[in-house]
Motif scaffolding. Sequence first.
Motif, PDB file in Angstrom:
ATOM      1  N   MET A   1       0.831  -1.194   0.000  1.00  0.00           N
ATOM      2  CA  MET A   1       0.000   0.000   0.000  1.00  0.00           C
ATOM      3  C   MET A   1       0.868   1.248   0.000  1.00  0.00           C
ATOM      4  O   MET A   1       2.069   1.188   0.263  1.00  0.00           O
ATOM      5  N   LYS A   2       0.243   2.371  -0.273  1.00  0.00           N
ATOM      6  CA  LYS A   2       0.946   3.643  -0.258  1.00  0.00           C
ATOM      7  C   LYS A   2       0.398   4.517   0.862  1.00  0.00           C
ATOM      8  O   LYS A   2      -0.771   4.408   1.241  1.00  0.00           O
ATOM      9  N   PRO A   3       1.246   5.420   1.388  1.00  0.00           N
ATOM     10  CA  PRO A   3       0.757   6.305   2.454  1.00  0.00           C
ATOM     11  C   PRO A   3      -0.350   7.230   1.958  1.00  0.00           C
ATOM     12  O   PRO A   3      -0.478   7.498   0.752  1.00  0.00           O
ATOM     13  N   SER A   4      -1.135   7.717   2.893  1.00  0.00           N
ATOM     14  CA  SER A   4      -2.097   8.768   2.583  1.00  0.00           C
ATOM     15  C   SER A   4      -1.346  10.038   2.183  1.00  0.00           C
ATOM     16  O   SER A   4      -0.182  10.228   2.562  1.00  0.00           O
ATOM     17  N   PRO A   5      -1.975  10.920   1.434  1.00  0.00           N
ATOM     18  CA  PRO A   5      -1.309  12.180   1.056  1.00  0.00           C
ATOM     19  C   PRO A   5      -0.894  12.977   2.294  1.00  0.00           C
ATOM     20  O   PRO A   5      -1.603  12.991   3.309  1.00  0.00           O
ATOM     21  N   PHE A   6       0.254  13.612   2.209  1.00  0.00           N
ATOM     22  CA  PHE A   6       0.734  14.449   3.314  1.00  0.00           C
ATOM     23  C   PHE A   6       1.557  15.597   2.744  1.00  0.00           C
ATOM     24  O   PHE A   6       2.024  15.552   1.595  1.00  0.00           O
ATOM     25  N   THR A   7       1.743  16.614   3.560  1.00  0.00           N
ATOM     26  CA  THR A   7       2.588  17.758   3.205  1.00  0.00           C
ATOM     27  C   THR A   7       3.959  17.568   3.840  1.00  0.00           C
ATOM     28  O   THR A   7       4.056  17.247   5.029  1.00  0.00           O
ATOM     29  N   TYR A   8       4.986  17.749   3.023  1.00  0.00           N
ATOM     30  CA  TYR A   8       6.360  17.504   3.456  1.00  0.00           C
ATOM     31  C   TYR A   8       7.040  18.811   3.837  1.00  0.00           C
ATOM     32  O   TYR A   8       6.986  19.790   3.095  1.00  0.00           O
ATOM     33  N   HIS A   9       7.694  18.821   5.028  1.00  0.00           N
ATOM     34  CA  HIS A   9       8.423  19.998   5.515  1.00  0.00           C
ATOM     35  C   HIS A   9       9.873  19.595   5.763  1.00  0.00           C
ATOM     36  O   HIS A   9      10.138  18.539   6.349  1.00  0.00           O
ATOM     37  N   ARG A  10      10.814  20.419   5.348  1.00  0.00           N
ATOM     38  CA  ARG A  10      12.230  20.148   5.579  1.00  0.00           C
ATOM     39  C   ARG A  10      12.884  21.383   6.192  1.00  0.00           C
ATOM     40  O   ARG A  10      13.466  22.218   5.492  1.00  0.00           O
ATOM     41  N   PRO A  11      12.785  21.533   7.496  1.00  0.00           N
ATOM     42  CA  PRO A  11      13.368  22.716   8.150  1.00  0.00           C
ATOM     43  C   PRO A  11      14.887  22.712   8.055  1.00  0.00           C
ATOM     44  O   PRO A  11      15.517  21.663   7.933  1.00  0.00           O
ATOM     45  N   THR A  12      15.464  23.886   8.137  1.00  0.00           N
ATOM     46  CA  THR A  12      16.923  24.032   8.035  1.00  0.00           C
ATOM     47  C   THR A  12      17.580  24.295   9.382  1.00  0.00           C
ATOM     48  O   THR A  12      18.799  24.444   9.456  1.00  0.00           O
ATOM     49  N   SER A  13      16.801  24.355  10.444  1.00  0.00           N
ATOM     50  CA  SER A  13      17.359  24.549  11.792  1.00  0.00           C
ATOM     51  C   SER A  13      16.419  23.895  12.797  1.00  0.00           C
ATOM     52  O   SER A  13      15.233  23.647  12.502  1.00  0.00           O
ATOM     53  N   VAL A  14      16.953  23.623  13.984  1.00  0.00           N
ATOM     54  CA  VAL A  14      16.115  23.051  15.043  1.00  0.00           C
ATOM     55  C   VAL A  14      15.011  24.023  15.423  1.00  0.00           C
ATOM     56  O   VAL A  14      13.865  23.626  15.652  1.00  0.00           O
ATOM     57  N   GLY A  15      15.346  25.303  15.480  1.00  0.00           N
ATOM     58  CA  GLY A  15      14.337  26.303  15.809  1.00  0.00           C
ATOM     59  C   GLY A  15      13.187  26.300  14.820  1.00  0.00           C
ATOM     60  O   GLY A  15      12.009  26.400  15.207  1.00  0.00           O
ATOM     61  N   GLU A  16      13.516  26.186  13.528  1.00  0.00           N
ATOM     62  CA  GLU A  16      12.458  26.138  12.512  1.00  0.00           C
ATOM     63  C   GLU A  16      11.640  24.863  12.656  1.00  0.00           C
ATOM     64  O   GLU A  16      10.412  24.884  12.496  1.00  0.00           O
ATOM     65  N   ALA A  17      12.297  23.741  12.962  1.00  0.00           N
ATOM     66  CA  ALA A  17      11.572  22.488  13.154  1.00  0.00           C
ATOM     67  C   ALA A  17      10.602  22.597  14.325  1.00  0.00           C
ATOM     68  O   ALA A  17       9.447  22.139  14.247  1.00  0.00           O
ATOM     69  N   VAL A  18      11.043  23.198  15.402  1.00  0.00           N
ATOM     70  CA  VAL A  18      10.205  23.341  16.589  1.00  0.00           C
ATOM     71  C   VAL A  18       9.000  24.229  16.292  1.00  0.00           C
ATOM     72  O   VAL A  18       7.858  23.905  16.660  1.00  0.00           O
ATOM     73  N   SER A  19       9.230  25.352  15.624  1.00  0.00           N
ATOM     74  CA  SER A  19       8.116  26.256  15.325  1.00  0.00           C
ATOM     75  C   SER A  19       7.137  25.623  14.337  1.00  0.00           C
ATOM     76  O   SER A  19       5.919  25.802  14.451  1.00  0.00           O
ATOM     77  N   THR A  20       7.665  24.846  13.377  1.00  0.00           N
ATOM     78  CA  THR A  20       6.795  24.163  12.422  1.00  0.00           C
ATOM     79  C   THR A  20       5.916  23.148  13.131  1.00  0.00           C
ATOM     80  O   THR A  20       4.692  23.091  12.919  1.00  0.00           O
ATOM     81  N   LEU A  21       6.519  22.332  13.980  1.00  0.00           N
ATOM     82  CA  LEU A  21       5.757  21.327  14.716  1.00  0.00           C
ATOM     83  C   LEU A  21       4.725  21.967  15.636  1.00  0.00           C
ATOM     84  O   LEU A  21       3.597  21.470  15.768  1.00  0.00           O
ATOM     85  N   ALA A  22       5.106  23.070  16.269  1.00  0.00           N
ATOM     86  CA  ALA A  22       4.171  23.747  17.169  1.00  0.00           C
ATOM     87  C   ALA A  22       2.940  24.227  16.414  1.00  0.00           C
ATOM     88  O   ALA A  22       1.811  24.177  16.924  1.00  0.00           O
ATOM     89  N   GLY A  23       3.140  24.687  15.178  1.00  0.00           N
ATOM     90  CA  GLY A  23       2.019  25.142  14.376  1.00  0.00           C
ATOM     91  C   GLY A  23       1.140  24.017  13.865  1.00  0.00           C
ATOM     92  O   GLY A  23      -0.059  24.201  13.644  1.00  0.00           O
ATOM     93  N   LEU A  24       1.729  22.843  13.707  1.00  0.00           N
ATOM     94  CA  LEU A  24       0.982  21.698  13.178  1.00  0.00           C
ATOM     95  C   LEU A  24       0.232  20.937  14.252  1.00  0.00           C
ATOM     96  O   LEU A  24      -0.803  20.315  13.984  1.00  0.00           O
ATOM     97  N   GLY A  25       0.769  20.930  15.470  1.00  0.00           N
ATOM     98  CA  GLY A  25       0.128  20.201  16.558  1.00  0.00           C
ATOM     99  C   GLY A  25       0.046  18.711  16.280  1.00  0.00           C
ATOM    100  O   GLY A  25       0.982  18.098  15.771  1.00  0.00           O
ATOM    101  N   ALA A  26      -1.112  18.120  16.553  1.00  0.00           N
ATOM    102  CA  ALA A  26      -1.271  16.676  16.426  1.00  0.00           C
ATOM    103  C   ALA A  26      -1.280  16.200  14.981  1.00  0.00           C
ATOM    104  O   ALA A  26      -1.169  14.990  14.726  1.00  0.00           O
ATOM    105  N   SER A  27      -1.383  17.105  14.025  1.00  0.00           N
ATOM    106  CA  SER A  27      -1.425  16.685  12.617  1.00  0.00           C
ATOM    107  C   SER A  27      -0.033  16.473  12.033  1.00  0.00           C
ATOM    108  O   SER A  27       0.100  16.028  10.890  1.00  0.00           O
TER     109      SER A  27
END
Length: 292
Positions: A1-27
Amino acid sequence: MKPSPFTYHRPTSVGEAVSTLAGLGASGKVLAGGQSLVPLMSMRLSAPDHLVDINGLAELDTVEVSDGQVRIGAGARQARVERDAVVRDTVPLLGQALVNVAHPTIRNRGTVVGSLVHADPSAELPAVLLLLGGVMELRSPDGVREVAATDFFLGPMSTAARPGDLAVAARFPCQPPGSGTSFVEVSRRHGDFALCGAAAVAVTGPDGAISSARVALVGVGGTAVVVDMTPAVRGSGGDLDPSVRDGLVDEHVDPEGDIHATADYRRELARVVTGRALEQAVGRARDGGRRR
């Protein structure tokens, strides 16, 4: 099977990763090694709307020793940690457990922190963190929150990490002098999930006798089960009392049966791997921890 559609994010710093995850929450889900998450997505057992890829964050690919602890960053691959000479000398139980994790090709991609966050009750690394009294570091926009292993693992695939948290590191206490460790497991084939496994640590006192002995059992509950085995060690020779040992296992372990093994078989395996792991740990402790 294939995964469900998703949006891909590739942060360039830990700070950006943290802020991205915080905005996405449980999704949002973090992609590090992907050796657990990607198969779940392919089977549609997990269907995150967003993936946050932290593989490009070199600041997370770290293995450091300070203040009597080994700190392993979220990007450090299992194979790297397994081969690290400093880790082998300071936290030998990590290497002893890692050789049982899947296969070398999996360990080349899988991360130590990813395995801990996945929290599979049959996995080796959560048992190691619990037995050694380790700590998880979880980062959010509010800062870094430290969670003791005893509070981190809540149940099968369930941890104290909150939606939007990024697990940035795990800290494992270094092995004190006069101690020995071992990891023993039984699986249908090497590399399969353990039907039952045991991590063990034994410590000698000033007189050379075993002063404490503990095990963490995997595959017999929703999380690894830690048992104080000190009462099972007899006298200065470090001999194990089988009846006391098995009684302690039976007191703390109540496994469920499944398609892989019955409850009674898993209970018997728990006794067997506990005995083997304890014997090895006690022998290494009495040998000054030299036999790794």
